[in-house]
Enzyme design. Structure first.
Site, PDB file in Angstrom:
ATOM      1  N   GLU A  31      73.974  40.870 -82.359  1.00 29.58           N
ATOM      2  CA  GLU A  31      73.892  39.403 -82.211  1.00 29.58           C
ATOM      3  C   GLU A  31      73.703  38.706 -83.548  1.00 29.58           C
ATOM      4  OE1 GLU A  31      75.343  38.372 -79.338  1.00 29.58           O
ATOM      5  OE2 GLU A  31      73.853  39.542 -78.268  1.00 29.58           O
ATOM      6  N   THR A  33      75.612  38.821 -85.943  1.00 29.75           N
ATOM      7  CA  THR A  33      76.103  39.701 -87.005  1.00 29.75           C
ATOM      8  C   THR A  33      77.567  39.388 -87.325  1.00 29.75           C
ATOM      9  OG1 THR A  33      76.500  41.271 -85.235  1.00 29.75           O
ATOM     10  CG2 THR A  33      74.579  41.672 -86.610  1.00 29.75           C
ATOM     11  N   SER A  65      91.661  19.672 -64.767  1.00 28.79           N
ATOM     12  CA  SER A  65      90.714  20.772 -64.611  1.00 28.79           C
ATOM     13  C   SER A  65      90.385  20.941 -63.134  1.00 28.79           C
ATOM     14  CB  SER A  65      89.431  20.466 -65.384  1.00 28.79           C
ATOM     15  OG  SER A  65      88.370  21.225 -64.842  1.00 28.79           O
ATOM     16  N   GLY A 121      76.228  31.547 -72.504  1.00 26.17           N
ATOM     17  CA  GLY A 121      76.283  32.596 -73.525  1.00 26.17           C
ATOM     18  C   GLY A 121      77.254  33.721 -73.220  1.00 26.17           C
ATOM     19  N   SER A 124      82.463  31.077 -72.460  1.00 27.12           N
ATOM     20  CA  SER A 124      83.443  30.362 -71.623  1.00 27.12           C
ATOM     21  C   SER A 124      84.357  29.497 -72.507  1.00 27.12           C
ATOM     22  CB  SER A 124      82.731  29.497 -70.585  1.00 27.12           C
ATOM     23  OG  SER A 124      81.814  28.622 -71.217  1.00 27.12           O
ATOM     24  N   SER A 125      83.824  28.929 -73.582  1.00 26.79           N
ATOM     25  CA  SER A 125      84.664  28.048 -74.404  1.00 26.79           C
ATOM     26  C   SER A 125      85.717  28.853 -75.176  1.00 26.79           C
ATOM     27  CB  SER A 125      83.806  27.210 -75.355  1.00 26.79           C
ATOM     28  OG  SER A 125      83.036  28.040 -76.167  1.00 26.79           O
ATOM     29  N   GLU A 157      86.919  25.913 -82.584  1.00 27.21           N
ATOM     30  CA  GLU A 157      85.472  25.747 -82.394  1.00 27.21           C
ATOM     31  C   GLU A 157      84.780  25.320 -83.691  1.00 27.21           C
ATOM     32  OE1 GLU A 157      83.304  27.578 -79.514  1.00 27.21           O
ATOM     33  OE2 GLU A 157      84.917  28.767 -78.656  1.00 27.21           O
ATOM     34  N   ASP A 169      83.721  36.374 -80.108  1.00 28.94           N
ATOM     35  CA  ASP A 169      84.127  35.972 -78.761  1.00 28.94           C
ATOM     36  C   ASP A 169      85.643  35.851 -78.644  1.00 28.94           C
ATOM     37  OD1 ASP A 169      81.437  35.772 -78.576  1.00 28.94           O
ATOM     38  OD2 ASP A 169      81.358  33.587 -78.494  1.00 28.94           O
TER      39      ASP A 169
END
Ligand code: GLA
Length: 360
Positions: A31, A33, A65, A121, A124-125, A157, A169
């Site tokens: 995490e 990292t 959506s 966390g 999803s984005s 992002e 991600d």
């Protein structure tokens, strides 16, 4: 899928031309990292976002959506002032067209459908950005590789939305394979797939803490780690070995603790990789516990609710349990040997309702 095709036609009166999907992820270990040039070990979750695209003949961009049951139309890619979900789509269009000088901006309809729990966390984005960019890639025939898509999704992002996230991600969402762990060197972007032994089970529990302060706390941690890199005179903390890491280099105790988490975490990811390769998942679980301790005590990114879930999970028979993702609430991930799973679940259900459990 059938429903989505029907809905698309009802909403836009057009046939779908291209479609793509991308999955959410759970990070098993590693995490904060990624943006410090280190290692991560995520894996895909079954939950996914699907994106469908057609031409728009009314000289506008239209996005619907299914989750919000809302259609939004726009003609430029200006970000809204109130951080709307549609900004992620606008950001993808902005970055995609910016990358493709030869493509004339063609107006399109975009339909989004997702079963990923949001703001918890599990990325999803990133799944939304990766799926949108993959659908655009198909629609405009640009043949970008999955790695290129991940890099573009990160640009959305970072540069458009304004969260100083890493690349984990987007990489796992774009390239990952369900049922396998994805070992990633975040500096070189080299990756390896690792088999998760079938007699072990990962299970998520939702701490039900919603986002609110999470973005600002995340950005604060990011800054502290960049500060630590300056203090140590390295470009990336990922290059600092545990054996040479020394608290005398720091005059600020907080910065030292943040850096210590990252340096020890990288070491844990490398060992976790070995344990999974050697089919030694009990030791892997032990590293998850150490990782959580470090995330909670040195990185101070946990919450009381989350700490309690991990504690109860281990007491109930999990080999390991930790907070997963950016921190400050969201999901925990536990590792349980399948023969213990029934008992573990029964124990945990005394404290948490059925809807809080998500199997990997
Ligand atoms: C978020 C970010 C990732 C990573 C994790 C923490 O999920 O998007 O890039 O930094 O937090 O490990």
């Amino acid at each position: 899928m059938e429903n989505n095709i029907k809905n698309f036609k009802n909403i836009f009166a057009e046939d779908i031309v291209s479609q793509a999907f991308a999955h959410a992820r759970v990070n098993l270990i590693g995490e904060h990292t990624d943006y410090t040039g280190g290692y991560v070990l995520p894996s895909l979750l079954p939950y996914k976002t699907s994106v469908y695209i057609s031409k728009n003949r009314n000289a506008t961009y239209a996005v619907y959506s299914e989750f919000f049951k809302k259609k939004i139309e726009f003609n430029d890619f200006m970000k809204s002032k109130t951080n709307e979900w549609v900004d992620y789509v606008k950001g993808c269009l902005f970055v995609f067209f910016d990358e493709n000088v030869k493509i004339k901006n063609a107006y399109i309809n975009i339909y989004l459908e997702s079963d990923i729990p949001m703001g918890r966390g599990i990325a999803s984005s990133s799944a939304l950005c990766v799926a949108t960019l993959k659908a655009l890639n198909k629609f405009f025939g640009t043949s970008f590789s999955d790695k290129h898509i991940a890099v573009l999704a990160q640009k959305v992002e970072r540069n458009y939305i304004g969260v100083s996230g890493g690349i984990m991600d987007q990489m796992v969402s774009s390239i990952g394979i369900h049922g396998k762990a994805f070992f990633l060197d975040c500096l070189s972007l080299k990756y390896e797939f690792l088999e998760i032994p079938l007699n072990w089970q990962f299970c998520l529990i939702d701490s039900a803490v919603q986002r609110n302060l999470r973005d600002s706390s995340y950005n604060e941690r990011h800054e502290q780690l960049k500060n630590a890199e300056k203090i140590l005179g390295v470009e990336y903390l990922g290059s600092v070995k545990l054996s040479t890491f020394n608290n005398n280099d720091f005059s600020d105790e907080v910065i030292y603790k943040r850096a210590k988490h990252v340096v020890t975490e990288n070491d844990r990811v490398l060992n976790a990789k070995k344990y999974i390769q050697n089919n030694n998942l009990s030791q892997f679980g032990e590293l998850m516990n150490l990782s959580h301790y470090s995330y909670s005590n040195d990185f101070e990114a946990s919450t009381e609710d989350v700490d309690l879930i991990t504690k109860r999970s281990v007491e109930s028979g999990a080999a390991g349990s930790r907070l997963t993702g950016g921190g400050f609430g969201g999901f925990t991930v536990s590792l349980i040997e399948k023969t213990n799973y029934g008992l573990w679940y029964k124990n945990m259900r005394k404290h948490y309702s059925e809807d809080k459990f998500f199997t990997v």
